[in-house]
Scaffold this active site. Structure first.
Site, PDB file in Angstrom:
ATOM      1  N   SER B 142      66.865  52.497  38.992  1.00  0.00           N
ATOM      2  CA  SER B 142      66.431  53.625  39.891  1.00  0.00           C
ATOM      3  C   SER B 142      64.855  53.863  40.217  1.00  0.00           C
ATOM      4  O   SER B 142      64.055  53.592  38.989  1.00  0.00           O
ATOM      5  CB  SER B 142      67.069  54.870  39.537  1.00  0.00           C
ATOM      6  OG  SER B 142      66.486  56.119  40.018  1.00  0.00           O
ATOM      7  N   TYR B 155      67.694  60.313  32.190  1.00  0.00           N
ATOM      8  CA  TYR B 155      67.897  59.420  32.967  1.00  0.00           C
ATOM      9  C   TYR B 155      67.057  58.432  33.307  1.00  0.00           C
ATOM     10  O   TYR B 155      67.276  56.998  33.269  1.00  0.00           O
ATOM     11  CB  TYR B 155      68.397  60.336  34.254  1.00  0.00           C
ATOM     12  CG  TYR B 155      68.893  59.423  35.525  1.00  0.00           C
ATOM     13  CD1 TYR B 155      70.260  58.864  35.653  1.00  0.00           C
ATOM     14  CD2 TYR B 155      68.173  59.177  36.670  1.00  0.00           C
ATOM     15  CE1 TYR B 155      70.650  57.976  36.678  1.00  0.00           C
ATOM     16  CE2 TYR B 155      68.616  58.558  37.711  1.00  0.00           C
ATOM     17  CZ  TYR B 155      69.669  57.912  37.538  1.00  0.00           C
ATOM     18  OH  TYR B 155      70.280  57.052  38.811  1.00  0.00           O
TER      19      TYR B 155
END
Ligand SMILES: Cc1cc2nc3c(=O)[nH]c(=O)nc-3n(C[C@H](O)[C@H](O)[C@H](O)COP(=O)(O)OP(=O)(O)OC[C@H]3O[C@@H](n4cnc5c(N)ncnc54)[C@H](O)[C@@H]3O)c2cc1C
Ligand SMILES: NC(=O)c1ccc[n+]([C@@H]2O[C@H](COP(=O)([O-])OP(=O)(O)OC[C@H]3O[C@@H](n4cnc5c(N)ncnc54)[C@H](OP(=O)(O)O)[C@@H]3O)[C@@H](O)[C@H]2O)c1
Lengths: 440, 250
Positions: B142, B155
């Site tokens: 990501s 995350y």
């Protein structure tokens, strides 16, 4: 998947209202999504791809259940041409699956970016209405989930009344989970077509009478022309070719309007220039073949073309007049529109056939339908609509809810004789801006 | 040549489903791994109609394979037969930054769901493809892994760690026929991000991201920002001096 706030508009971009939305991805998530939206917002409305122009797909300040992620094929029999798919599958996706196997949707609107659920709930029509009738006539079965938790499979031969209420039911009878339809066989992805100019609206009626054996017929009109050229335009007719490859998409991509320009690009001058050029261009008279995509979906090549109308958005006005008054009424409407100098390039004129209506609130009926886009110029535009309403009501016609954002309740109630019957099938937890506006 | 054989880890992911559709239309043989067998079955029925030659749907919690990662991998890979062409690791969990800050156990869970377990699968997959002398490994990291930010650094750390691991794997396998692709999506409209405000032009569809992944695999790319504009955006964010960065609420 829990409900979250989102601004949602319909195709006309007339309002950008806040909604609570939930978008279940899997069948098992549907009940919870519905229940949570109803608990949090008191009411819910299914939302497909928002290709309706007005407020039929909006529920401002309340719940919307987005069906876009429920887009799986369930069964397809390439021998019988029966397709069963979740309600969020689009006509475009369905064609990608079925065309290579020799099957085409039985009825298609002028864009392939509509969901099966939306096609059923507005009981959409296409260029073949005069022979085939509406989309709803080809629905074999559908599954309807109601807010009481029940799921009913209904069709022409079971739960027929609930079925007839749901076809053209404007999303107000419950959530359609899946739809099973009969496709039509094709030998080729190509269309044999003809386009011809007509110098005035009389020409349209003559050509229509001559073309009843053509399955697909539609006309474009230059709505700014007046006098003897009133209602001049281009007549298009087509049929599926007998030979040719079975390819679903001809080309990928296409252009798009990335952002809404600060002012609309659709002005009286730009429309006049476009109409003149479009009417006079050499391609206006043409006999030959084309792939089905540009034939049925010319506008799909320009993504977000609705943004050309600018931040104030636009209306579409679509009426149908019965055969007895169609000619007189259409001429009267065209005069009224031409004199107003409003309207845009997108104008469609077509004769409907007399196939029995599939749904209690289905819009099409035998006669002539006229559909036009109008940039939103506020009261000027609304005044023109009021004048058109007078003509439509006097002629015994009605307006299409999928395109409407402003008609008055009386006009809807007067135009749809089965409304009272329909009301008995409403789901109490389903609601829409249109339902409230028209007191359905 | 026989049909492309693909393993997707986390096949119920919205992005993974769109990728599987692209491959199904070309007649691929698909092995879809996820933890919800009913949902996998819905996906499989659809992909079969779209043209997949075979679709198998073993289900398991990908962060806790019963007999360990190596045994689970061996049994998965054997189901596709001789040759494996593509492995796409797509599963992940966004979690809640607040919860992770409040509870070390939640921090560990997120690191495991997005990085530790992923690196275990990638190790087994890399060895397999290296031995086989063929294939592509793609994993979805990501843009959140490009710089630690207060809003999602747990995350982000996991995705950043995954990207670093993939970078090393790319280095290790350079010069072999095996390709390694690190995918860094920006904001994608999927169930994972349904809590976020999705108005605005930065949001991409899972179909767009899947099409980008497909192209990047075909071209043998090593790092994919998708949509493309995230590459310059992240370049700027990475280069922001700390004094300035600390004033931003990103
Ligand atoms: C360029 C263009 C051309 C068009 N041409 C035509 C045409 O030729 N003929 C025609 O008839 N129409 C035409 N339309 C209108 C369009 O076909 C309809 O408005 C259609 O219903 C839009 O489908 P949608 O999936 O976008 O549904 P939406 O607009 O999102 O919703 C439409 C209605 O369906 C309901 N609905 C959606 N999904 C479900 C579900 N799963 N269960 C229950 N209710 C549901 C909604 O509540 C709403 O009432 C055109 C529109 C455009 C933009
Ligand atoms: N959406 C974005 O904006 C975005 C941006 C950058 C990167 N990504 C990454 O893209 C990947 C795909 O995500 P998505 O956007 O497609 O969201 P998604 O649809 O929510 O997919 C996430 C998937 O991971 C699965 N999963 C999580 N933990 C699992 C486990 N222990 N075992 C098996 N499956 C597990 C989930 O399965 P269940 O349904 O069973 O929970 C779900 O299918 C993820 O790695 C995500 O981090 C997403």
């Amino acid at each position: 998947m829990s409900p979250h706030a989102k601004t949602v508009a319909s195709w006309g971009n007339l309002s950008h209202g806040g909604h609570m939305v939930a978008a279940p991805s899997f069948h098992d998530e549907i009940p919870m999504a519905l229940n949570e939206l109803i608990a949090q917002c008191r009411s819910v409305l299914p939302y497909g791809l928002g290709r309706s122009y007005g407020d039929v797909c909006l529920n401002t300040g309340k719940g919307l259940l987005l069906t876009e992620r429920l887009d799986r094929f369930l069964t397809f029999d390439a021998t019988s041409g029966i397709l069963r798919a979740e309600a969020g599958v689009t006509i475009g996706e369905a064609l990608r699956l079925t065309v290579p196997k020799g099957w085409f949707v039985p009825v298609t609107p002028g864009t392939k970016f509509v969901t099966l659920g939306g096609a059923v709930a507005n009981d959409v029509h296409g260029k073949n209405h005069h022979l085939a009738g509406t989309f709803g006539r080809f629905v074999r079965k559908l599954a309807l989930r109601r807010s009481d938790g029940s799921v009913t499979e209904c069709g022409p031969d079971r739960e027929r009344d609930l079925f007839r209420a749901t076809i053209g039911g404007l999303g107000l009878t419950g959530l359609i989970e899946w739809v099973e339809i009969d496709l039509q066989p094709i030998a080729s992805a190509e269309i044999e077509m003809q386009s011809l100019r007509f110098a005035g609206v009389e020409g349209f009626f003559e050509m229509s009478a001559d073309s009843v054996s053509w399955p697909y017929v539609v006309s474009w009109i230059d709505c700014l022309s007046q006098g003897s050229a009133l209602g001049r335009g281009i007549f298009m007719r087509g049929r599926h070719a007998e030979t040719g490859a079975l390819v679903a998409a001809r080309a990928k991509g296409g252009l798009g309007i990335p952002v809404t320009p600060p002012v609309g690009l659709v002005t009286p001058l730009s429309v006049r220039l476009f109409n003149e050029a479009y009417y006079r261009r050499p391609g206006a008279t043409f006999t030959g073949r084309t792939h089905f995509d540009p034939f049925f979906y010319p506008l799909d090549r320009l993504h977000h073309w609705n943004r050309a109308y600018g931040p104030r958005g636009f209306y579409q006005y679509q009426s149908v007049l019965p055969p007895e008054t169609a000619r007189r009424g259409t001429i009267e409407m065209l005069k009224c529109i031409a004199a107003s100098g409003q309207a845009s390039c997108l104008v469609v004129l077509k004769n409907f056939g007399d196939a029995p209506a599939a749904g209690m609130l289905s819009f099409p009926m035998a006669g002539t339908t006229l559909a036009l886009d109008f940039p939103n110029r506020g009261n000027r535009t609304l005044a023109l609509f009021a004048a058109l309403d007078d003509i439509v009501v006097r002629c015994g016609g009605r307006l299409y809810a999928a395109k409407d954002a402003r008609m008055v309740p009386a006009m809807f109630h007067g135009g749809y004789p089965e409304l009272d019957r329909f009301r008995t099938f409403l789901d109490p937890a389903f609601d829409s801006d249109l339902k409230r506006r028209l007191s359905i | 040549m026989s049909r492309t054989a693909i393993i997707i880890l986390g096949a119920t992911s919205a992005i993974a489903q769109q990728y599987a559709r692209l491959q199904a239309e070309r007649g691929a043989r698909l092995l879809l791994v996820g933890r919800d067998s009913e949902r996998l079955a819905e996906i499989a029925a659809d992909l079969t109609l779209r043209g997949a030659e075979t679709v198998e749907i073993p289900d398991m919690d990908l962060t806790a394979p019963t007999d360990g990662y190596q045994a689970a991998w061996t049994s998965l890979a054997s189901r596709l037969g001789e040759r494996l062409d593509i492995v796409l690791l797509a599963y992940g969990a966004l979690g809640h930054q607040d919860a992770a800050e409040a509870d070390p156990a939640e921090t560990v869970r997120l690191l495991n769901a997005n990085m530790v377990s992923a690196c275990a699968w990638l190790t087994a997959a890399a060895n397999h493809l290296e031995r086989q002398g063929h294939g592509t490994i793609a994993a979805i990291a990501s843009v959140a892994g490009d710089r630690g930010r207060r809003s999602n650094y747990v995350y982000g750390a996991a995705k950043g760690g995954l990207a670093l691991f993939m970078e090393g794997l790319t280095h290790r396998l350079a010069g072999t026929p095996v390709r390694v692709l690190t995918v860094k999506p920006g904001l994608v409209d999927t169930p994972m991000t349904d809590d976020m405000n999705k108005n605005g032009p930065l949001w991409a569809t899972p179909a767009k991201v899947a099409a980008d992944i497909d192209k990047a695999i075909a071209r043998g790319r090593t790092v994919l920002y998708t949509p493309w504009f995230w590459r310059p955006i992240m370049l700027v964010i990475r280069c922001l001096p700390r004094v300035l960065f600390h004033r931003l609420r990103l």
